[in-house]
Design a protein around this motif. Structure first.
Motif, PDB file in Angstrom:
ATOM      1  N   UNK A 173       0.854  -1.193   0.000  1.00 42.44           N
ATOM      2  CA  UNK A 173       0.000   0.000   0.000  1.00 42.44           C
ATOM      3  C   UNK A 173       0.881   1.230   0.000  1.00 42.44           C
ATOM      4  N   UNK A 174       0.573   2.137  -0.808  1.00 42.73           N
ATOM      5  CA  UNK A 174       1.348   3.384  -0.858  1.00 42.73           C
ATOM      6  C   UNK A 174       1.125   4.154   0.426  1.00 42.73           C
ATOM      7  N   UNK A 175       2.170   4.759   0.937  1.00 42.30           N
ATOM      8  CA  UNK A 175       2.040   5.553   2.163  1.00 42.30           C
ATOM      9  C   UNK A 175       1.064   6.698   1.923  1.00 42.30           C
ATOM     10  N   UNK A 176       0.359   7.084   2.977  1.00 41.32           N
ATOM     11  CA  UNK A 176      -0.669   8.125   2.824  1.00 41.32           C
ATOM     12  C   UNK A 176      -0.057   9.381   2.213  1.00 41.32           C
ATOM     13  N   UNK A 177      -0.783   9.979   1.353  1.00 37.39           N
ATOM     14  CA  UNK A 177      -0.209  11.061   0.548  1.00 37.39           C
ATOM     15  C   UNK A 177       0.138  12.271   1.387  1.00 37.39           C
ATOM     16  N   UNK A 178      -0.468  12.404   2.553  1.00 39.12           N
ATOM     17  CA  UNK A 178      -0.150  13.591   3.334  1.00 39.12           C
ATOM     18  C   UNK A 178       1.140  13.426   4.121  1.00 39.12           C
ATOM     19  N   UNK A 179       1.760  12.246   4.030  1.00 39.37           N
ATOM     20  CA  UNK A 179       3.026  12.057   4.743  1.00 39.37           C
ATOM     21  C   UNK A 179       4.169  12.453   3.816  1.00 39.37           C
ATOM     22  N   UNK A 180       5.169  13.111   4.357  1.00 38.37           N
ATOM     23  CA  UNK A 180       6.191  13.729   3.506  1.00 38.37           C
ATOM     24  C   UNK A 180       7.426  12.877   3.339  1.00 38.37           C
ATOM     25  N   UNK A 181       8.151  13.178   2.289  1.00 38.56           N
ATOM     26  CA  UNK A 181       9.490  12.614   2.168  1.00 38.56           C
ATOM     27  C   UNK A 181      10.419  13.386   3.092  1.00 38.56           C
ATOM     28  N   UNK A 182      11.562  12.781   3.416  1.00 39.82           N
ATOM     29  CA  UNK A 182      12.458  13.412   4.384  1.00 39.82           C
ATOM     30  C   UNK A 182      12.850  14.814   3.945  1.00 39.82           C
ATOM     31  N   UNK A 234       9.074   6.628  20.515  1.00 38.13           N
ATOM     32  CA  UNK A 234       8.139   5.655  19.955  1.00 38.13           C
ATOM     33  C   UNK A 234       8.704   4.980  18.708  1.00 38.13           C
ATOM     34  N   UNK A 235       9.886   5.392  18.287  1.00 35.93           N
ATOM     35  CA  UNK A 235      10.494   4.736  17.142  1.00 35.93           C
ATOM     36  C   UNK A 235      11.404   3.583  17.524  1.00 35.93           C
ATOM     37  N   UNK A 236      11.525   3.330  18.823  1.00 27.87           N
ATOM     38  CA  UNK A 236      12.511   2.341  19.249  1.00 27.87           C
ATOM     39  C   UNK A 236      12.222   0.960  18.667  1.00 27.87           C
ATOM     40  N   UNK A 237      10.972   0.536  18.722  1.00 26.85           N
ATOM     41  CA  UNK A 237      10.660  -0.811  18.212  1.00 26.85           C
ATOM     42  C   UNK A 237      10.851  -0.876  16.708  1.00 26.85           C
ATOM     43  N   UNK A 238      10.636   0.237  16.045  1.00 26.36           N
ATOM     44  CA  UNK A 238      10.819   0.241  14.586  1.00 26.36           C
ATOM     45  C   UNK A 238      12.269  -0.007  14.228  1.00 26.36           C
ATOM     46  N   UNK A 239      13.167   0.512  15.046  1.00 30.02           N
ATOM     47  CA  UNK A 239      14.584   0.238  14.798  1.00 30.02           C
ATOM     48  C   UNK A 239      14.822  -1.260  14.780  1.00 30.02           C
ATOM     49  N   UNK A 240      14.211  -1.945  15.739  1.00 27.88           N
ATOM     50  CA  UNK A 240      14.406  -3.395  15.799  1.00 27.88           C
ATOM     51  C   UNK A 240      13.905  -4.066  14.531  1.00 27.88           C
ATOM     52  N   UNK A 241      12.733  -3.623  14.057  1.00 27.49           N
ATOM     53  CA  UNK A 241      12.173  -4.266  12.863  1.00 27.49           C
ATOM     54  C   UNK A 241      13.056  -4.001  11.663  1.00 27.49           C
ATOM     55  N   UNK A 242      13.564  -2.772  11.575  1.00 32.99           N
ATOM     56  CA  UNK A 242      14.397  -2.449  10.421  1.00 32.99           C
ATOM     57  C   UNK A 242      15.702  -3.226  10.447  1.00 32.99           C
ATOM     58  N   UNK A 243      16.270  -3.380  11.636  1.00 31.38           N
ATOM     59  CA  UNK A 243      17.522  -4.124  11.716  1.00 31.38           C
ATOM     60  C   UNK A 243      17.302  -5.567  11.278  1.00 31.38           C
ATOM     61  N   UNK A 290       5.937  -1.945   5.710  1.00 29.98           N
ATOM     62  CA  UNK A 290       7.379  -2.232   5.712  1.00 29.98           C
ATOM     63  C   UNK A 290       8.140  -1.481   4.629  1.00 29.98           C
ATOM     64  N   UNK A 291       7.441  -1.094   3.587  1.00 31.16           N
ATOM     65  CA  UNK A 291       8.122  -0.498   2.447  1.00 31.16           C
ATOM     66  C   UNK A 291       8.755   0.842   2.808  1.00 31.16           C
ATOM     67  N   UNK A 292       7.995   1.637   3.507  1.00 28.79           N
ATOM     68  CA  UNK A 292       8.485   2.993   3.772  1.00 28.79           C
ATOM     69  C   UNK A 292       8.930   3.187   5.197  1.00 28.79           C
ATOM     70  N   UNK A 293       9.057   2.090   5.900  1.00 31.91           N
ATOM     71  CA  UNK A 293       9.416   2.210   7.318  1.00 31.91           C
ATOM     72  C   UNK A 293      10.744   2.957   7.469  1.00 31.91           C
ATOM     73  N   UNK A 294      11.698   2.659   6.592  1.00 35.06           N
ATOM     74  CA  UNK A 294      13.008   3.292   6.774  1.00 35.06           C
ATOM     75  C   UNK A 294      12.914   4.790   6.569  1.00 35.06           C
TER      76      UNK A 294
END
Lengths: 787, 162
Positions: free
Chosen positions: A1-10, A68-77, A46-50
């Motif tokens: 699924x494409x990330x919601x359009x209102x979310x920005x690129x870095x 709140x990003x701590x667990x995401x680090x684990x998933x990305x690793x 998972x696609x845009x998690x990084x």
């Protein structure tokens, strides 16, 4: 699924943040984006998690919460993609230090990556491990890292070596695993691996004498490596400004220093090479100087030949004259390290060091000060102190305290005559009185007391100094003490060593009164002045009416300490006049190391009870309670405790009656209920006595409507620092059940700054068989209480 | 040992912060502010060394900094590091950034802070100097970037088939 359009690129997010014109706008943008990020994490895309994590790390840099990003680090690793791992590991290093609960969870991923990952991934894992690896993780992964030391890839090996250093720091027992590979690693050609290996060996040697002995065998090899670096012609790869890999050279020199210390043989082996480096290094650029400095330090630290040592110190001396301030700074630092072991060599450069005191650069003058103080000895003390006094007059405020105490210490150690000592102390107190340590006054009075021949001289000089300037408290305290003790010498006779001074009795009394009344005088200073006045009553020839009057006035002073003294002295004038002369005789010399005086001074600066010789009852309960009340944080208050009295309610009431404070008149300020639990209720009532606008009296009333008694009730209070608080003893420590007699306690609060009142209360008591502790801040304090 | 590496601009806005010892977030921000306060007060022609502030460990630590145009690069180190050596290290770091970004400027650091972290990670690891050869570092970074690019490429293909 494409990330919601209102979310920005870095990049877009960064752009938006930069466009925000105010802090509030920036916060808004970031909060909005964080909400999106949180949603995205929840949805588990998972696609845009990084990308989401990258954005989160950016706002974390700016100071916004990102936990709140701590667990995401684990998933990305744990993801197989390098892109994910890269951001995940970075996030782990930034967000997951070893105090976080989730920290240990990365251990497994790291283990997998270390053993099965491609080079780049192994590198990431090692980097993270060396940055945030906890002791547990290091133990788990030690063997993995050890295996990587033998990997074919130089890239991985160099990282593994540095990771080993970290592991040894965390778990010293792992030294056993990492010591054996070192010998082979030293044969490497790759500079990165060599650098890491030298670091590793250095760490091992610093931790264990056995390792030190083991590695001494490698000194010849190290010398060989260094020699190759030094004599090799220009090699583009690792050279900085024409010097081959100065970083590696510096590391090797440092290791050689550790190996050669106190060891003749090793020092012998390195001697020639050090001489070569010391004489041939190009000093026109920073890199060469870095190597040269390290060489000098090594020469001085090992058992080197005398000629070489002289050469080394001369190099430092030359650097002191260099125009580059960085060089001068490092030269001063190095000389400071040598001043203990090679004192005479460093002494030769004293004039240049003193010159550096005049530097406008704060870092340099600080170093020069430290070094100058270290160079003071009995032969140069007068000249040096002269220079340092000059420095004290013009130096920046943050150095004044160190300079003042340095001068006083040096004066104490090396003073040629007592008179010089007194003069020097006097000058320091006049110049930088507010920055001296608390015991300076005690030292001075001790010094003067012991120099009988100088009593007249001292009192005259101190009197003149005091007459000029009332603001420097230590000076004022010392001067008033002196005038009190030796006032008779001030008035009669002449002293050859000072200018003739005609002083009338009335002038002396007037000066002491000025000290008493000056708003610059601390309570302790006033104490000194009052006591001095009383002493003068036996030393002066005139009648004592003026003195009696002043003492009388202070019987109703608000400061309890002064009040007490005044009352006592008054009694001395009236009922005990016949012993007054005996009591006020000159004090015999106090033994140095008077622990009473020193401890009091350390405990509380504001209410310093610096009495001359009479021991003051120390209050050990005070400090213990203060420790307990450390819990009362927030507006860090000066917690106080009830005066140590008999615990029986009867005597407490009597004491209340004895104190000459007017009973609180009925006040219009409304009462405040502050606490209620299971029938125990606490109310506060406020009174502002009309004559004293800064005083507030609070009565704490505890009532108990429950079925069980409340026993062992203790109420403690804390207020912000600008207030003064006194708790008087409570009426009792039991609040009987069924609406029995309430317990009351009076709080006296002085608010000289008219600041808004804040009050924290701590209650401990037993109720229904349970011990209860409550700490809370009182809200809704009426403004009439402090305005 | 290197305790922390900070990059901030002339107004104190942080552009990179890397701590090699665990500090809470609040403490980290305080350290950044305090360091900026100390460093910005310095004149232009004084030495590049400052005794450390109260927060980051007291008297044993030093701040070694260099000022490049609009940015301060600050390394907080303890007494085991060579002061002049760290000065050179900062220079190598900046030159490497220059090589990777082609005439690096503050904007590059702002928009690619993750890349700056990656470059730094190739030079300093666990508070210790890892690699100072610019070419090695740049080669590694380029290899990793290629790896990343190849992954995104793979991911996009299936969607194109739709």
């Amino acid at each position: 699924m494409v990330a919601s359009s209102s979310s920005l690129k870095l990049q877009d997010l960064i752009q938006e943040i930069r466009e925000a014109k105010t802090q509030a706008q920036e916060r808004e943008v970031i909060q909005k984006e964080c909400a999106h990020i949180r949603a995205s994490f929840r949805d588990g895309d998972p696609l845009h998690r990084h990308r989401q994590l990258a954005k989160l790390l950016y706002v974390h840099l700016l100071g916004y919460p990102a936990h709140f990003g701590q667990m995401e680090c684990l998933k990305l690793i744990a993801s197989p993609r390098f892109t994910d791992k890269r951001v995940g590991y970075l996030g782990a290093m930034l967000l997951l230090d070893e105090r976080q609960d989730a920290h240990l969870l990365i251990t497994n991923s790291i283990k997998t990556d270390l053993s099965q990952g491609i080079q780049a991934v192994q590198g990431l894992a090692l980097c993270t491990l060396s940055a945030t690896g906890s002791a547990e993780m290091c133990r788990d992964l030690a063997t993995e890292v050890e295996k990587l030391l033998l990997q074919p890839s130089a890239y991985v090996r160099k990282k593994a070596v540095l990771t080993a250093v970290h592991m040894i720091r965390k778990v010293p027992e792992l030294s056993d695993i990492f010591l054996p590979p070192c010998a082979q690693l030293l044969h490497e050609h790759h500079h990165g691996i060599l650098l890491g290996t030298i670091t590793l060996i250095t760490e091992l040697c610093e931790r264990s004498p056995a390792a030190l002995k083991h590695f001494r065998k490698m000194v010849p090899q190290l010398v060989h490596i260094l020699r190759t670096l030094v004599t090799t012609g220009y090699s583009k790869e690792h050279s900085i400004s024409g010097v081959s890999d100065p970083f590696l050279q510096v590391q090797i020199l440092r290791l050689l220093r550790i190996l050669g210390r106190n060891h003749e043989e090793s020092s012998e082996t390195m001697n020639d090479l050090l001489a070569q480096v010391a004489t041939n290094t190009d000093t026109s650029r920073n890199a060469g100087n870095a190597v040269l400095f390290e060489t000098v330090l090594t020469i001085m630290d090992i058992r080197s030949a005398a000629g070489l040592r002289v050469l080394a110190v001369n190099i430092l001396g030359r650097f002191l004259l260099n125009t580059d301030r960085n060089i001068r700074y490092v030269a001063l630092t190095s000389l400071l390290r040598l001043v203990q072991s090679d004192h005479s060599a460093v002494q030769r450069h004293r004039p240049t060091v003193v010159e550096c005191l005049r530097e406008p650069d704060g870092s340099l003058s600080r170093r020069a000060l430290e070094l100058s103080l270290a160079l003071v000895n009995s032969s140069n003390v007068q000249a040096m102190i002269q220079e340092l006094q000059g420095f004290l007059e013009s130096c920046p405020p943050d150095l004044q305290a160190d300079c003042a105490s340095g001068i006083l210490l040096a004066a104490e150690r090396f003073a040629p005559t007592k008179r010089w000592h007194i003069d020097t102390t006097l000058r320091v107190l006049t110049t930088a009185g507010t920055h001296v340590r608390d015991d300076a006054v005690a030292s001075l009075t001790q010094l003067i007391g012991g120099a009988q021949e100088l009593h007249a001289y001292s009192v005259r000089r101190l009197y003149s100094a005091l007459a000029e300037d009332l603001s420097q408290q230590p000076l004022v305290q010392a001067a008033t003490w002196c005038i009190g003790e030796y006032g008779d010498l001030l008035l009669e006779g002449s002293c050859e060593e000072t200018e003739p001074l005609q002083v009338e009795e009335e002038e002396v009394l007037a000066l002491l009164e000025r000290v008493l009344q000056s708003h610059m005088s601390l309570p302790a200073t006033r104490g000194y002045a009052l006591t001095a006045l009383v002493k003068l009553s036996t030393r002066l020839r005139g009648d004592n009416n003026r003195i009696r009057q002043v003492v009388s006035i202070y019987r109703s002073c608000l400061d309890v300490e002064l009040q007490q003294r005044a009352v006592e002295y008054n009694t001395l004038f009236q009922k005990y006049d016949h012993v007054r002369a005996a009591i006020l005789e000159k004090i015999p010399l106090v033994e140095r190391g008077g622990s009473q005086v020193d401890e009091e001074a350390k405990e509380s600066k504001e209410t310093a009870q610096l009495s001359e010789a009479a021991p003051v009852p120390t209050e050990p309960q005070a400090s213990k309670l203060l420790d307990l009340l450390d819990l009362l944080d927030g507006p860090s208050g000066d917690a106080q405790h009830p005066r140590p009295l008999d615990p029986t309610p009867g005597s407490a009431l009597i004491h209340l009656l004895n104190l000459p404070c007017a009973p609180p008149p009925p006040a219009p300020i409304p009462n405040l209920k502050v606490f209620e639990r299971e029938g125990l209720q606490l109310d506060l009532s406020f009174v502002r006595p009309p004559g004293t606008p800064t005083l507030l009296l609070i009565t704490v009333t505890a009532t108990n409507t429950s079925g069980g008694d409340v026993t062992h009730f203790i109420c403690q209070a804390a207020v912000p620092k600008s207030f003064q608080l006194q708790l008087q003893a409570p009426s009792g420590d039991t609040v009987p059940a069924q609406g029995g007699l309430p317990m009351t306690q009076l709080l006296r609060i002085l608010n000289p700054k008219k600041a808004p009142l804040r009050l924290k209360l701590r209650l401990t008591y037993n109720h229904f068989g349970q011990s209860v502790q409550e700490i809370f801040e009182v809200n809704n304090l009426p403004v009439e209480a402090w305005q | 040992m290197i305790k922390a590496i900070l990059i901030f601009n002339n107004h104190g806005k942080p552009r990179l912060s890397k701590f090699y010892q665990p500090y809470s977030e609040d403490t980290q921000q305080q350290i950044i502010r305090e360091t900026f306060h100390l460093v910005s007060k310095r004149d232009e022609n004084v030495c590049n060394f400052l005794e450390g502030g109260l927060l980051i460990g007291g008297s044993d630590n030093k701040l070694i900094y260099r000022h490049y145009a609009t940015l301060y690069f600050v390394f907080c180190v303890d007494s085991s590091e060579s002061e002049l050596g760290i000065l050179d290290l900062i220079q190598v770091f900046v030159e490497t950034l220059d090589k990777c970004f082609e005439n690096v400027c503050e904007l590059d650091l702002i928009f690619h802070v993750d890349k700056v972290h990656n470059i730094l990670a190739e030079m300093v690891m666990g508070g210790m100097v890892l690699e100072t050869n610019m070419n090695e570092i740049v080669t590694q970074i380029e290899a990793q970037n290629k790896l990343e690019k190849s992954e995104t490429f793979i991911f996009q293909s299936p969607r194109q088939d739709r």
